[in-house]
Enzyme design. Structure first.
Site, short mmCIF file in Angstrom:
data_model
loop_
_atom_site.label_atom_id
_atom_site.label_comp_id
_atom_site.label_asym_id
_atom_site.label_seq_id
_atom_site.Cartn_x
_atom_site.Cartn_y
_atom_site.Cartn_z
N GLN A 1 0.84 -1.21 0.00
CA GLN A 1 0.00 0.00 0.00
C GLN A 1 0.88 1.26 0.00
O GLN A 1 1.87 1.30 0.72
CB GLN A 1 -0.90 0.01 1.24
N CYS B 1 -11.15 -0.78 -3.64
CA CYS B 1 -10.54 0.44 -4.18
C CYS B 1 -11.39 1.01 -5.30
O CYS B 1 -10.98 1.94 -5.97
CB CYS B 1 -9.11 0.14 -4.64
N1 SAH Z 1 -4.77 -7.08 0.61
C1 SAH Z 1 -3.48 -6.72 0.05
C2 SAH Z 1 -3.46 -6.62 -1.48
C3 SAH Z 1 -4.61 -5.92 -2.14
S1 SAH Z 1 -4.34 -5.55 -3.84
C4 SAH Z 1 -2.97 -5.43 0.68
O1 SAH Z 1 -3.73 -4.70 1.32
O2 SAH Z 1 -1.79 -5.14 0.56
C5 SAH Z 1 -5.19 -6.86 -4.65
C6 SAH Z 1 -4.38 -8.13 -4.77
O3 SAH Z 1 -5.19 -9.10 -5.46
C7 SAH Z 1 -3.09 -8.01 -5.56
O4 SAH Z 1 -2.04 -8.50 -4.78
C8 SAH Z 1 -3.33 -8.90 -6.80
O5 SAH Z 1 -2.17 -9.56 -7.24
C9 SAH Z 1 -4.36 -9.88 -6.30
N2 SAH Z 1 -5.27 -10.52 -7.29
C10 SAH Z 1 -5.72 -10.01 -8.45
N3 SAH Z 1 -6.61 -10.85 -9.01
C11 SAH Z 1 -6.73 -11.93 -8.19
C12 SAH Z 1 -7.51 -13.14 -8.21
N4 SAH Z 1 -8.34 -13.39 -9.20
N5 SAH Z 1 -7.38 -13.99 -7.17
C13 SAH Z 1 -6.55 -13.73 -6.14
N6 SAH Z 1 -5.78 -12.62 -6.08
C14 SAH Z 1 -5.87 -11.73 -7.08
#
Ligand code: SAH
Length: 492
Positions: free
Chosen positions: A322, A448
């Site tokens: 983040q 988001c």
């Molecule tokens: N919760 C974490 C990341 C949020 S960003 C934080 O707060 O830091 C969203 C994440 O979802 C990213 O890491 C991306 O790689 C992942 N992502 C995208 N599509 C996905 C899917 N279909 N299944 C699982 N993860 C996924």
């Protein structure tokens, strides 16, 4: 409508689109005009006309809105990264809250009066500047052949010189100056997109706000060997001179600068900023993907460490983390509060990235399972769990919409609480359907993009989940995006 391209007209801005363009009405037409603010009276020139709406360019503000302010950044309009810089911060927060509210009503089908009961006030920033822990500056060549670092002008690939982004940290400017001087002295070229020649493409800078550790990663179109005299660069970037000068813009620390905090095997200096990791990312492709997959270190480890709450994280150049650490604490605290954990729960954290939310939850749950599509991120997540001596988490690599149904069918998995934090497109139907089948007591949705949040809230709402709490959190001050946490509870 008789307006043609380049015609001038006057209009009052009454509303703003989700992407921050001002909206006004003239001659029965709806006009979208960038760089305007609700309440402005402006003169604009026609760019494009459609059947019932059109796009126009701001020529001048005839009467400024009461919420209009002078942008702090001299290149705010050209850069386009901070679409709301000309609005007071208070009105930015109102804009974002309204965006979330309107989406939940219009797309989510939630009754306005009911929503008002459950919606908590947006979490704004005390200081909405200098908050980003990460910046990526493109390097290029100006008309006179000089090396410049800055930003791409909104949607183009022209670099606008700007070494001091006002939402980035003060350390960025002296670092960029140092790299530029080294390049000039040692004859290192900047990349030219048109020809695909030149070496330095981008510089990624990341700072751990708590640890004050700084990572610098040079994205280069070639091999590390081509960075001639790189020991000079490393010496200057890691020397005490870099942030010592008053004019560097970085506040000089005078007292209490050597307090050391030790957590696990990580020792850190609590006050002074210092460059602890310098690396190169090799990217020889002619693409607009910034980072290349190969990382070579020039100094220190290939990562920096930072904290969210009391959980420690290792962050490498390619990991998602983040960008607003101050607000991330509030965001995760809200998610944790909404999860309502007592220590006995089984929790699934879908879209878990490097396990940030998972580890935060693990302290208060019996067991946490994380699911994430990027294998590298799961490696980081496991390393971070070990680093914090957290052993009640388990991570799965794969798509949430595949891993969850698979685990449900094979192992009859169970959850008291499911947390989701998907990318902008929201959750896949297969994922939502499995959540419904598993029927956890609570679903905590971190989003988001409030439009896809609203769509998914509606879907879950029709299948037994009621919105109990909603709270927006401003992770992107001066920009249009807004993060939202929503608690949904199963109606028995
Ligand atoms: N919760 C974490 C990341 C949020 S960003 C934080 O707060 O830091 C969203 C994440 O979802 C990213 O890491 C991306 O790689 C992942 N992502 C995208 N599509 C996905 C899917 N279909 N299944 C699982 N993860 C996924």
């Amino acid at each position: 409508m008789d307006k043609k391209k380049n015609d001038h007209f006057f209009v009052t801005i009454e509303d703003m689109s989700d992407s921050g363009e001002g909206i006004g009405h003239a001659d029965g037409f709806t006009w979208f005009i960038k760089d305007t603010v609700i309440g402005d009276e402006v003169e604009a020139s026609v760019m494009k006309v459609k059947k019932t709406y059109g796009f126009a360019r701001l020529l001048r503000v005839v009467a400024p809105s009461p919420v209009r302010v002078t942008p702090r950044c001299p290149v705010a309009r050209q850069c386009g990264g901070c679409q709301l810089q000309a609005m007071s911060y208070e009105s930015q927060l109102r804009f974002k809250e309204n965006k979330v509210r309107n989406n939940l009503i219009r797309i989510g089908g939630i009754d306005r009066a009911k929503l008002e009961e459950v919606m908590q006030p947006i979490i704004g920033m005390e200081e909405p500047w200098r908050y980003r822990n990460k910046a990526q500056f493109p390097f290029g060549v100006d008309r006179n052949g000089g090396i410049v670092a800055g930003f791409y002008a909104g949607r183009t690939h022209d670099i606008i010189e700007c070494e001091d982004c006002r939402i980035g940290v003060e350390e960025n400017a002296p670092i960029l100056r140092c790299i530029r001087d080294y390049m000039k002295e040692c004859g290192i070229s900047a990349y030219d997109e048109r020809t695909g020649t030149g070496l330095v493409r981008h510089v990624l800078i990341r700072k751990g706000f708590r640890t004050r550790e700084i990572m610098i990663c040079l994205v280069i179109n070639g091999s590390v060997k081509q960075l001639k005299n790189r020991e000079v660069l490393v010496e200057r970037l890691t020397g005490t001179e870099l942030f010592a000068k008053k004019e560097s813009g970085v506040p000089v620390q005078t007292s209490g600068a050597d307090e050391v905090i030790a957590v696990g095997d990580v020792k850190m200096n609590a006050h002074k900023s210092r460059v602890t990791s310098i690396s190169c990312s090799i990217n020889r492709e002619n693409t607009n993907v910034i980072m290349g997959a190969e990382i070579a270190t020039l100094y220190g480890p290939a990562y920096i460490t930072d904290y969210i709450g009391d959980v420690c994280f290792r962050i490498s150049p390619l990991s998602f983390y983040q960008v607003n650490p101050v607000q991330t604490e509030h965001l995760y605290a809200t998610a944790l509060e909404y999860a309502g954990l007592s220590g006995e729960e089984t929790v699934w954290d879908l879209y878990c990235g490097i396990g940030t939310i998972s580890l935060f939850l693990a302290r208060r749950a019996k067991k946490v399972y994380g699911v994430e599509i990027v294998p590298q991120a799961i490696e980081d997540a496991r390393a971070n769990a070990a680093l914090n001596n957290i052993d009640n988490v388990e991570f799965f690599v794969g798509k949430a919409e595949e891993v969850l149904p698979e685990q449900y069918e094979k192992n009859h998995i169970f959850a008291d609480v499911i947390v989701v934090d998907p990318p902008r497109k929201g959750c896949d139907i297969a994922c939502l359907d499995t959540i419904v089948k598993m029927s956890p007591r609570h679903v905590v949705y971190v989003s988001c993009d409030s439009a896809t949040l609203a769509r998914d809230v509606k879907y879950l709402g029709e299948r037994g989940y009621r919105v109990e709490k909603v709270r927006a959190c401003d992770m992107f001050a001066q920009g249009v995006h807004v993060e939202t946490v929503c608690l949904m509870t199963h109606i028995k």
